[in-house]
Motif scaffolding. Structure first.
Motif, PDB file in Angstrom:
ATOM      1  N   ILE A 266       6.035  21.010   5.740  1.00  0.00           N
ATOM      2  CA  ILE A 266       6.788  20.378   6.839  1.00  0.00           C
ATOM      3  C   ILE A 266       5.744  19.725   7.728  1.00  0.00           C
ATOM      4  CG2 ILE A 266       8.266  20.827   8.839  1.00  0.00           C
ATOM      5  CD1 ILE A 266       9.408  23.255   7.245  1.00  0.00           C
ATOM      6  N   VAL A 267       5.625  18.399   7.620  1.00  0.00           N
ATOM      7  CA  VAL A 267       4.464  17.727   8.231  1.00  0.00           C
ATOM      8  C   VAL A 267       4.886  16.454   8.968  1.00  0.00           C
ATOM      9  CG1 VAL A 267       2.861  18.587   6.475  1.00  0.00           C
ATOM     10  CG2 VAL A 267       3.996  16.386   6.119  1.00  0.00           C
ATOM     11  N   HIS A 268       3.984  15.992   9.833  1.00  0.00           N
ATOM     12  CA  HIS A 268       4.168  14.701  10.496  1.00  0.00           C
ATOM     13  C   HIS A 268       3.728  13.596   9.538  1.00  0.00           C
ATOM     14  CE1 HIS A 268       3.466  11.504  13.555  1.00  0.00           C
ATOM     15  NE2 HIS A 268       4.569  12.027  14.020  1.00  0.00           N
ATOM     16  N   CYS A 269       4.308  12.395   9.713  1.00  0.00           N
ATOM     17  CA  CYS A 269       3.935  11.296   8.814  1.00  0.00           C
ATOM     18  C   CYS A 269       2.475  10.882   9.028  1.00  0.00           C
ATOM     19  CB  CYS A 269       4.870  10.102   9.032  1.00  0.00           C
ATOM     20  SG  CYS A 269       4.855   9.450  10.698  1.00  0.00           S
ATOM     21  N   ASP A 270       1.909  10.273   8.000  1.00  0.00           N
ATOM     22  CA  ASP A 270       0.516   9.795   8.069  1.00  0.00           C
ATOM     23  C   ASP A 270       0.438   8.344   8.496  1.00  0.00           C
ATOM     24  OD1 ASP A 270      -0.939  11.944   7.378  1.00  0.00           O
ATOM     25  OD2 ASP A 270      -1.573  11.208   5.394  1.00  0.00           O
ATOM     26  N   LEU A 271       1.405   7.543   8.070  1.00  0.00           N
ATOM     27  CA  LEU A 271       1.286   6.088   8.230  1.00  0.00           C
ATOM     28  C   LEU A 271       1.860   5.589   9.548  1.00  0.00           C
ATOM     29  CD1 LEU A 271       2.278   4.984   4.604  1.00  0.00           C
ATOM     30  CD2 LEU A 271      -0.027   5.245   5.535  1.00  0.00           C
ATOM     31  N   GLY A 272       2.547   6.468  10.270  1.00  0.00           N
ATOM     32  CA  GLY A 272       3.120   6.073  11.563  1.00  0.00           C
ATOM     33  C   GLY A 272       4.020   4.869  11.417  1.00  0.00           C
ATOM     34  N   ASP A 273       3.793   3.865  12.254  1.00  0.00           N
ATOM     35  CA  ASP A 273       4.662   2.682  12.260  1.00  0.00           C
ATOM     36  C   ASP A 273       4.523   1.842  10.996  1.00  0.00           C
ATOM     37  OD1 ASP A 273       5.538   3.440  14.707  1.00  0.00           O
ATOM     38  OD2 ASP A 273       4.234   2.074  15.833  1.00  0.00           O
ATOM     39  N   ASP A 274       3.514   2.105  10.158  1.00  0.00           N
ATOM     40  CA  ASP A 274       3.311   1.295   8.953  1.00  0.00           C
ATOM     41  C   ASP A 274       4.037   1.832   7.726  1.00  0.00           C
ATOM     42  OD1 ASP A 274       1.810  -0.572  10.179  1.00  0.00           O
ATOM     43  OD2 ASP A 274      -0.131   0.243   9.559  1.00  0.00           O
ATOM     44  N   ALA A 275       4.662   3.000   7.844  1.00  0.00           N
ATOM     45  CA  ALA A 275       5.270   3.625   6.656  1.00  0.00           C
ATOM     46  C   ALA A 275       6.298   2.690   6.010  1.00  0.00           C
ATOM     47  CB  ALA A 275       5.925   4.961   7.023  1.00  0.00           C
ATOM     48  N   GLY A 276       7.197   2.148   6.816  1.00  0.00           N
ATOM     49  CA  GLY A 276       8.278   1.320   6.283  1.00  0.00           C
ATOM     50  C   GLY A 276       7.767   0.039   5.644  1.00  0.00           C
ATOM     51  N   ILE A 277       6.893  -0.652   6.351  1.00  0.00           N
ATOM     52  CA  ILE A 277       6.360  -1.917   5.833  1.00  0.00           C
ATOM     53  C   ILE A 277       5.586  -1.677   4.530  1.00  0.00           C
ATOM     54  CG2 ILE A 277       4.492  -3.600   6.297  1.00  0.00           C
ATOM     55  CD1 ILE A 277       7.152  -4.463   7.482  1.00  0.00           C
ATOM     56  N   THR A 278       4.807  -0.602   4.505  1.00  0.00           N
ATOM     57  CA  THR A 278       4.040  -0.270   3.299  1.00  0.00           C
ATOM     58  C   THR A 278       4.975  -0.041   2.122  1.00  0.00           C
ATOM     59  OG1 THR A 278       2.381   0.759   4.701  1.00  0.00           O
ATOM     60  CG2 THR A 278       2.304   1.335   2.362  1.00  0.00           C
ATOM     61  N   GLY A 279       6.040   0.728   2.357  1.00  0.00           N
ATOM     62  CA  GLY A 279       7.013   0.982   1.299  1.00  0.00           C
ATOM     63  C   GLY A 279       7.664  -0.309   0.810  1.00  0.00           C
ATOM     64  N   CYS A 280       8.037  -1.184   1.753  1.00  0.00           N
ATOM     65  CA  CYS A 280       8.675  -2.470   1.380  1.00  0.00           C
ATOM     66  C   CYS A 280       7.737  -3.291   0.498  1.00  0.00           C
ATOM     67  CB  CYS A 280       8.975  -3.308   2.627  1.00  0.00           C
ATOM     68  SG  CYS A 280      10.324  -2.699   3.624  1.00  0.00           S
ATOM     69  N   LEU A 281       6.478  -3.360   0.874  1.00  0.00           N
ATOM     70  CA  LEU A 281       5.525  -4.199   0.135  1.00  0.00           C
ATOM     71  C   LEU A 281       5.288  -3.640  -1.268  1.00  0.00           C
ATOM     72  CD1 LEU A 281       3.048  -4.969   3.059  1.00  0.00           C
ATOM     73  CD2 LEU A 281       4.634  -6.579   1.976  1.00  0.00           C
ATOM     74  N   LEU A 282       5.167  -2.323  -1.374  1.00  0.00           N
ATOM     75  CA  LEU A 282       4.981  -1.705  -2.696  1.00  0.00           C
ATOM     76  C   LEU A 282       6.197  -1.945  -3.580  1.00  0.00           C
ATOM     77  CD1 LEU A 282       3.475   1.657  -1.455  1.00  0.00           C
ATOM     78  CD2 LEU A 282       2.327   0.103  -3.044  1.00  0.00           C
ATOM     79  N   LEU A 283       7.381  -1.815  -2.995  1.00  0.00           N
ATOM     80  CA  LEU A 283       8.613  -2.029  -3.771  1.00  0.00           C
ATOM     81  C   LEU A 283       8.745  -3.493  -4.178  1.00  0.00           C
ATOM     82  CD1 LEU A 283      10.869   0.329  -1.645  1.00  0.00           C
ATOM     83  CD2 LEU A 283      10.423   0.616  -4.100  1.00  0.00           C
ATOM     84  N   ALA A 284       8.300  -4.408  -3.312  1.00  0.00           N
ATOM     85  CA  ALA A 284       8.327  -5.843  -3.654  1.00  0.00           C
ATOM     86  C   ALA A 284       7.424  -6.112  -4.857  1.00  0.00           C
ATOM     87  CB  ALA A 284       7.887  -6.673  -2.451  1.00  0.00           C
ATOM     88  N   GLN A 285       6.236  -5.539  -4.844  1.00  0.00           N
ATOM     89  CA  GLN A 285       5.312  -5.716  -5.983  1.00  0.00           C
ATOM     90  C   GLN A 285       5.933  -5.196  -7.264  1.00  0.00           C
ATOM     91  OE1 GLN A 285       1.693  -3.710  -4.809  1.00  0.00           O
ATOM     92  NE2 GLN A 285       0.704  -5.658  -4.346  1.00  0.00           N
ATOM     93  N   GLU A 286       6.573  -4.030  -7.162  1.00  0.00           N
ATOM     94  CA  GLU A 286       7.136  -3.424  -8.373  1.00  0.00           C
ATOM     95  C   GLU A 286       8.292  -4.238  -8.932  1.00  0.00           C
ATOM     96  OE1 GLU A 286       7.866   0.719  -7.528  1.00  0.00           O
ATOM     97  OE2 GLU A 286       5.804   0.892  -6.832  1.00  0.00           O
ATOM     98  N   ILE A 287       9.164  -4.728  -8.057  1.00  0.00           N
ATOM     99  CA  ILE A 287      10.322  -5.494  -8.551  1.00  0.00           C
ATOM    100  C   ILE A 287       9.859  -6.817  -9.159  1.00  0.00           C
ATOM    101  CG2 ILE A 287      10.952  -6.671  -6.357  1.00  0.00           C
ATOM    102  CD1 ILE A 287      13.617  -5.184  -8.482  1.00  0.00           C
ATOM    103  N   GLU A 288       8.809  -7.383  -8.614  1.00  0.00           N
ATOM    104  CA  GLU A 288       8.312  -8.653  -9.142  1.00  0.00           C
ATOM    105  C   GLU A 288       7.742  -8.450 -10.544  1.00  0.00           C
ATOM    106  OE1 GLU A 288       5.666 -12.184  -9.555  1.00  0.00           O
ATOM    107  OE2 GLU A 288       4.991 -10.105  -9.446  1.00  0.00           O
ATOM    108  N   LYS A 289       7.069  -7.330 -10.757  1.00  0.00           N
ATOM    109  CA  LYS A 289       6.494  -7.049 -12.084  1.00  0.00           C
ATOM    110  C   LYS A 289       7.588  -6.833 -13.117  1.00  0.00           C
ATOM    111  CE  LYS A 289       1.946  -5.610 -10.713  1.00  0.00           C
ATOM    112  NZ  LYS A 289       1.855  -4.918  -9.403  1.00  0.00           N
ATOM    113  N   LYS A 290       8.712  -6.276 -12.669  1.00  0.00           N
ATOM    114  CA  LYS A 290       9.832  -5.960 -13.589  1.00  0.00           C
ATOM    115  C   LYS A 290      10.639  -7.207 -13.937  1.00  0.00           C
ATOM    116  CE  LYS A 290      10.929  -1.378 -12.068  1.00  0.00           C
ATOM    117  NZ  LYS A 290      11.867  -0.780 -11.139  1.00  0.00           N
ATOM    118  N   SER A 291      10.634  -8.217 -13.049  1.00  0.00           N
ATOM    119  CA  SER A 291      11.583  -9.321 -13.283  1.00  0.00           C
ATOM    120  C   SER A 291      10.918 -10.501 -13.969  1.00  0.00           C
ATOM    121  CB  SER A 291      12.240  -9.741 -11.973  1.00  0.00           C
ATOM    122  OG  SER A 291      11.305  -9.787 -10.953  1.00  0.00           O
TER     123      SER A 291
END
Ligand code: ADP
Ligand code: ZN
Length: 291
Positions: A266-291
């Motif tokens: 049970i922990v505090h986040c590491d990325l703070g305000d960057d967590a969401g943007i980081t996740g979006c960018l990683l997911l964008a890379q993955e979807i682009e590789k798949k399509s």
């Protein structure tokens, strides 16, 4: 030429748009106030017209429709925010930028960011719970975002009341659900309007808040068995909460199952305000590789 990827973290107070390169270096980022779609989205369209990308991840406040078989897939559905209810967010993006998209909740993308680059690195699963103006939870299970007919609404679970808590609750739908009891506005209403960050750290109200958050952690553990439960949002900056949550969690679990060591679980986040943007960018890379 190297490819660029886009991210939109669409929050109730602000939108963050970002562009990164293939190594996830953020090249451009803007913050846009969330007012009405005609204003906010005009700025979003302008940003991505000036900074074209190959694929995009969008994490939005909700509730949103993520069911691909639904006529309103890609819409923000039911929000009190003026102009945003029944707004065809994804459709408006697709009409202007014909690229692959990942469309999910703000908390799902934060969970994904924390899993890949933050507090849950090296794991296959985690729950991310934001405790701020509202309470919302996202999860990654077996490396994938947890989605069903729609998205989880982990902030609205029903809890056992703390015996000393007389507060009626703040949720317009359920009164004393988790969000109704521990969101920033709920904490402040319980404490007669004192700002959450001004309430003394040894006040009993933090024990009450921790008791509810411990119950939430217990439920998420029993249902999903995640490898980490990660907290974000303004209220989770109250670090005195963490030992209290872990202690109550231990008592509520009462030895029933063995979890990872609670200081790591049970922990505090590491990325703070960057967590969401980081996740979006990683997911964008993955979807682009798949399509
Ligand atoms: P949002 O949920 O709007 O994205 P936050 O996560 O910052 O933004 O949540 C805002 C809420 O969190 C407010 O109700 C505020 O009272 C509370 N909050 C913000 N900072 C703190 C803090 N340091 N300690 C306790 N509560 C905080
Ligand atoms: Zn509720």
């Amino acid at each position: 030429m190297s490819k660029l990827y886009g991210a939109i973290e669409a929050g109730g107070t602000k939108f963050v748009c970002a562009v990164c390169d293939e190594d996830l270096n953020i090249i451009k980022r803007v913050k846009i106030p969330t007012t009405v779609p005609a204003e906010t989205m005009t700025e979003v369209f302008k940003f991505f017209t000036e900074n074209p990308v190959s694929a995009m991840g969008i994490g939005s406040f909700g509730p949103i429709d993520i069911n691909r078989n639904s006529a309103t897939y890609g819409y923000i559905t039911n929000t009190p925010k003026k102009g945003w209810a029944n707004y065809n967010f994804l459709g408006e993006m697709k009409a202007r930028f014909d690229i692959p998209y990942v469309w999910t909740t703000d908390v799902n993308v934060a969970a994904y960011g924390e899993l890949k680059r933050g507090a849950a690195q090296g794991e296959d699963s985690c729950v991310y719970l934001t405790v701020g103006t509202g309470v919302g939870g996202g999860a990654v299970v077996n490396g994938k975002l947890l989605e069903g007919f729609g998205h989880p609404e982990m902030g609205h679970i029903i809890l056992k009341r703390h015996p000393n808590d007389k507060y009626k609750g703040h949720c317009p739908y359920h009164h004393d659900c988790l969000e109704g009891m521990v969101s920033g506005p709920a904490i402040e209403a319980r404490h007669h309007g004192v700002k959450a960050y001004d309430i003394p750290k040894d006040d009993e109200d933090w024990q009450i808040v921790a008791y509810y958050l411990a119950q939430a952690c217990l439920d998420y553990t029993l249902i999903l068995s995640p490898e980490k439960i990660i907290f974000g949002g303004g209220v989770s900056k109250q670090s005195q909460l963490f030992p209290l949550i872990r202690q109550d969690f231990k008592e509520l679990m009462n030895g029933y199952i063995k979890t990872p060591a609670l200081d790591d679980y049970i922990v505090h986040c590491d990325l703070g305000d960057d967590a969401g943007i980081t996740g979006c960018l990683l997911l964008a890379q993955e979807i682009e590789k798949k399509s």
